[in-house]
Design an enzyme around this catalytic site. Sequence first.
Site, PDB file in Angstrom:
ATOM      1  N   ARG A  51     -98.430 -21.036 -31.774  1.00  0.00           N
ATOM      2  CA  ARG A  51     -98.466 -22.458 -31.420  1.00  0.00           C
ATOM      3  C   ARG A  51     -98.922 -23.353 -32.573  1.00  0.00           C
ATOM      4  NH1 ARG A  51     -98.454 -19.566 -27.242  1.00  0.00           N
ATOM      5  NH2 ARG A  51     -99.738 -18.288 -28.582  1.00  0.00           N
ATOM      6  N   THR A  52    -100.029 -23.003 -33.208  1.00  0.00           N
ATOM      7  CA  THR A  52    -100.597 -23.915 -34.201  1.00  0.00           C
ATOM      8  C   THR A  52     -99.645 -24.051 -35.385  1.00  0.00           C
ATOM      9  OG1 THR A  52    -102.759 -23.134 -33.504  1.00  0.00           O
ATOM     10  CG2 THR A  52    -102.683 -24.432 -35.521  1.00  0.00           C
ATOM     11  N   LYS A  80    -103.046  -9.631 -54.665  1.00  0.00           N
ATOM     12  CA  LYS A  80    -103.397  -9.126 -56.008  1.00  0.00           C
ATOM     13  C   LYS A  80    -104.858  -9.365 -56.330  1.00  0.00           C
ATOM     14  CE  LYS A  80     -98.892 -10.826 -57.492  1.00  0.00           C
ATOM     15  NZ  LYS A  80     -98.328 -11.979 -58.205  1.00  0.00           N
ATOM     16  N   ARG A 101    -105.318 -21.723 -41.707  1.00  0.00           N
ATOM     17  CA  ARG A 101    -106.025 -20.848 -40.748  1.00  0.00           C
ATOM     18  C   ARG A 101    -106.526 -19.644 -41.522  1.00  0.00           C
ATOM     19  NH1 ARG A 101    -103.968 -18.900 -34.905  1.00  0.00           N
ATOM     20  NH2 ARG A 101    -104.681 -21.009 -34.485  1.00  0.00           N
ATOM     21  N   HIS A 129    -111.753 -24.975 -34.002  1.00  0.00           N
ATOM     22  CA  HIS A 129    -110.292 -25.167 -33.980  1.00  0.00           C
ATOM     23  C   HIS A 129    -110.062 -26.633 -33.604  1.00  0.00           C
ATOM     24  CE1 HIS A 129    -106.109 -24.466 -33.683  1.00  0.00           C
ATOM     25  NE2 HIS A 129    -106.088 -23.358 -32.956  1.00  0.00           N
TER      26      HIS A 129
HETATM   27  N1   CP Z   1    -103.869 -22.037 -29.459  1.00  0.00           N
HETATM   28  C1   CP Z   1    -103.630 -21.361 -30.604  1.00  0.00           C
HETATM   29  O1   CP Z   1    -104.346 -21.493 -31.598  1.00  0.00           O
HETATM   30  O2   CP Z   1    -102.541 -20.541 -30.535  1.00  0.00           O
HETATM   31  P1   CP Z   1    -101.948 -19.734 -31.768  1.00  0.00           P
HETATM   32  O3   CP Z   1    -102.976 -18.687 -32.151  1.00  0.00           O
HETATM   33  O4   CP Z   1    -100.655 -19.140 -31.287  1.00  0.00           O
HETATM   34  O5   CP Z   1    -101.765 -20.704 -32.900  1.00  0.00           O
END
Ligand code: CP
Length: 302
Positions: A51-52, A80, A101, A129
Amino acid sequence: MKNKSLISINDYSKEEYLKILDIAEEFEKQPTQNILNDYVIASLFFEPSTRTRLSFESAVNRLGGHIVGFTDASSSSVKKGESLKDTIKTVSNYSDLIVMRHPVEGSARFASEVASVPVINAGDGANQHPTQCLLDLYSIRKTQGTLDNLNVAFVGDLKYGRTVHSLVIALSDCNCTFHLVSPVELKLPSSVKRFIKDKNLKYYQYTDINEVIPKVDILYMTRIQRERFADPLEYERVKNSYVLKNDMLENSKDNLKILHPLPRVNEISEDVDTNPKAYYFQQALNGVYVREALIASILGLK
Ligand code: CP
């Protein structure tokens, strides 16, 4: 918000995050706007995501921008032995904004300190998040008409759940009452509970989900995250703690909405999906509008 990184939700004031939600409403009405023609967004995912990552990519594409990056650090020079610092300094030269991320808590803050462009934290370990938080706030305001004075239940992994941490912190500015449902091993950390206590807000802790269902406006379910447990036996002990089934919702409030950041494993039974109170797939869609709004705001285009 121009040029301002978003690492923790409390980097933005309530006024600032409400402004993002207002802009997101505009993007919901008109998702395709050619305003990012001259911009390159770097998308660095050191951890899996559906999703993100894809909603950020969708947002950039809908705005006419360009994406560079990787979905698997093993295809980059990290493999590396390149440091995060050198990676971020290099990618800063190739882009106007970095979305990252990373599994390590604090890595996003570190990246923002060494980058020469703004950084958006797309999840750093079990910490925060904040963009999920913005779409959660958007979803709550859209379905309840307000963010204020709500009864909100958080269910599942409150210890390692970064989406929970960010949303509790944001809703602590909204006079909400918190219903915290978890196994004893996975209670909300005191560092996050502090935000509730500092505002003298009410919070209640439970182990039984059935106790909260009739009381709340929002039921925020979460996955027990196998990947966050150092001890696999501890995960096995708690993994099936909560499974929401449709018949459990019989005495819930008419305005209840069920949210979940997704992915789910088994904590929401598929028989809930057709209940009008289930909102988690619309919630994921809202992520595109909110991320369009965030990118446009940070680049000074809205
Ligand atoms: N909600 C969320 O962070 O989903 P993903 O891990 O699929 O990005």
